[in-house]
Design an enzyme around this catalytic site. Structure first.
Site, PDB file in Angstrom:
ATOM      1  N   GLU A 167       0.807  -1.225   0.000  1.00 49.54           N
ATOM      2  CA  GLU A 167       0.000   0.000   0.000  1.00 49.54           C
ATOM      3  C   GLU A 167       0.840   1.276   0.000  1.00 49.54           C
ATOM      4  OE1 GLU A 167      -2.901  -0.323   3.134  1.00 49.54           O
ATOM      5  OE2 GLU A 167      -3.986  -1.926   2.122  1.00 49.54           O
ATOM      6  N   GLU A 352      -5.750  -8.256   0.045  1.00 49.09           N
ATOM      7  CA  GLU A 352      -6.463  -7.899   1.281  1.00 49.09           C
ATOM      8  C   GLU A 352      -7.898  -7.560   0.952  1.00 49.09           C
ATOM      9  OE1 GLU A 352      -4.897  -4.821   3.857  1.00 49.09           O
ATOM     10  OE2 GLU A 352      -2.851  -5.562   3.570  1.00 49.09           O
TER      11      GLU A 352
HETATM   12  O1  IFM Z   1      -4.862  -3.205   8.836  1.00 45.02           O
HETATM   13  C1  IFM Z   1      -4.715  -2.640   7.578  1.00 45.02           C
HETATM   14  C2  IFM Z   1      -3.498  -3.229   6.879  1.00 45.02           C
HETATM   15  O2  IFM Z   1      -2.337  -3.047   7.618  1.00 45.02           O
HETATM   16  C3  IFM Z   1      -3.296  -2.572   5.534  1.00 45.02           C
HETATM   17  N1  IFM Z   1      -4.503  -2.573   4.760  1.00 45.02           N
HETATM   18  C4  IFM Z   1      -5.732  -2.148   5.395  1.00 45.02           C
HETATM   19  C5  IFM Z   1      -5.924  -2.871   6.707  1.00 45.02           C
HETATM   20  C6  IFM Z   1      -7.225  -2.399   7.381  1.00 45.02           C
HETATM   21  O3  IFM Z   1      -7.183  -1.035   7.612  1.00 45.02           O
END
Ligand code: IFM
Length: 443
Positions: A167, A352
């Site tokens: 990210e 994710e």
């Molecule tokens: O917890 C985070 C993760 O570290 C990165 N992506 C989003 C998740 C939820 O906010």
């Protein structure tokens, strides 16, 4: 759960994801200080001033956690290595105990039939490097490359896939422009430098790892569906600007070696001199792309405010406890958009996707029907994207465990497994049981 393994192509990978700082316990195993330790130690940055020093004590309980993945019928585990654990000063002498920990962890995955999906940077910037300007310093590309080569020299022979950065929007924009994540800056010049340097680090490390003989290299980008708050020209322009900053900046740099004009119009004057010369190096070929997706936002023009002069508005749909609308269509859109506009047939992974909920243990169980519906909805969106022609190869739920949700501390529970943060007892939720049934091996 309505969806099951049989609804996906043969070989489709189901996994769960975590990250080092959020679960391991940064106080254990002689890790160095990272910028999240010091950010959390500064009043007002994190809810209740919580930090990752103990977290879920995955450092001590990793065997139990890998057993949960195996018993949940998962194929893979997406984990990250902490830079500050491996190199406490960010450079120089490695912490043998740290790298040995990940060595055992990877072996533990393989012993349980889990494919290791490694992320090299999920935000534990060593404090020593943060003091040197962190992501604002051009040298970070070399520091990150050296660290990546060190990790891969120990783990690269056994991991199934490697992502450089998790990210980059959060690494750069959320942390240097919005000030919500470490180092908590709100400065457009700092943000512009970080937006560029995070990509340089990705490009340099990718080139070096490939030269060292490592394969299956990718990057994990997050996306947020951007819609105009109304159909006025001003609000449509606001959504276009936010889409350029969030959803186009990184993927266009990686796949085309360009930045979108709509973002450069504001960031351009603040970019490091000569940035154009770095774009060829940034757009190294990758082997796969990770897509993190959670929600959508509406954007309105904010006349009179400095660039980007937009206001974010949350829509009317049902929300998670993060306040994020549940909008699975956004996941389908991004997967098909990536395939159509950016990566063609390159393998895509949903690295994710998940929801936070107010989960409670009652009579030894956690009934999280809302999460089961959320997963079902998003898995259906993935199937639709595959039907559209996107080459989606896997899906990782965020997260295996309830954990440290950064500035929001331990209150937001994303896990398939509940963690009691007093006793550290793990309690698999109903969603974990439902997924385990859905992922039972094909017969
Ligand atoms: O917890 C985070 C993760 O570290 C990165 N992506 C989003 C998740 C939820 O906010």
């Amino acid at each position: 759960m309505k969806t099951a393994r049989k609804d996906f192509p043969e070989g489709f990978i189901f996994g769960a994801a975590t990250s080092a700082y959020q679960i391991e316990g940064s106080a254990f195993g002689s890790a160095g200080s990272c910028h999240w330790d010091t950010f959390a130690a500064t009043p007002g940055n994190v809810v209740r001033a919580e930090d990752g020093s103990r977290a879920c004590d995955h450092h001590g309980r990793w065997r139990e956690d890998l057993d949960l993945l195996r018993d949940g019928n998962f194929d893979a585990y997406r984990f990250s290595v902490s830079w500050a654990r491996v190199l406490p000063e960010g450079r120089g002498t490695p912490n043998a105990e740290g790298i040995d920990f990940y060595d055992r962890l990877v072996d533990g995955m393989l012993e349980r039939g889990l494919k290791p999906f490694l992320t090299l940077y999920h935000w534990e910037l060593p404090s020593a490097l943060a003091l040197r300007g962190g992501w604002m310093n051009r040298d970070i590309a070399a520091w990150f490359t050296d660290y990546s080569r060190l990790v891969m020299s120990r783990l690269g022979d056994r991991v199934a896939a490697t992502a450089t950065i998790n990210e980059p929007w959060c690494v750069a924009w959320l942390s240097h422009f919005l000030g919500i994540h470490a180092p908590g800056l709100r400065d457009i010049r700092a943000a512009a430098h970080a937006m560029h340097n995070v990509l340089r680090a990705h490009g340099e490390a990718t080139a070096a790892l490939r030269a060292d003989g490592h394969g299956n290299l990718g990057i994990v980008l997050n996306f947020d569906h951007a819609e105009p708050a109304s159909q006025t020209a001003e609000d449509r322009a606001a959504a276009t600007t936010q889409d350029a900053i969030f959803n186009r900046w990184f993927i266009e740099a990686v796949t085309r070696g360009t930045y979108p004009e709509e973002a450069l119009s504001g960031l351009g004057p603040h970019m490091p001199g000569g940035w154009e010369a770095d774009m060829a190096r940034i757009s190294q070929p990758i082997d796969w792309l990770g897509v993190n997706y959670y929600t959508r936002h509406f954007h309105a023009a904010d006349p009179g405010a400095p660039w980007p002069a937009t206001r974010e508005i949350t829509g009317p749909l049902a929300k998670t406890t993060m306040g994020w609308e549940i909008y699975p269509e956004g996941l389908r859109n991004f997967l098909t958009r990536m395939a159509r506009d950016h990566v063609g047939d390159l393998p895509l992974y949903v690295t994710e996707n998940g929801m936070s909920w107010d989960d409670r243990v009652e009579n030894g169980a956690v009934e999280d029907a809302a999460r089961i519906a959320y997963i079902d909805g998003h898995l259906s969106a993935v199937r639709e994207a595959i039907g559209d022609g996107a080459n989606v190869r896997g899906f990782f739920y965020w997260s295996l465990l309830d954990n440290f949700e950064w500035s929001l501390g331990y209150e937001k529970r994303f896990g398939l497994v509940h963690v009691d943060f007093d006793t550290l007892k793990r309690t698999p939720k109903a969603s974990y049981q439902a997924l385990a049934r859905a992922l039972a091996p094909r017969i």
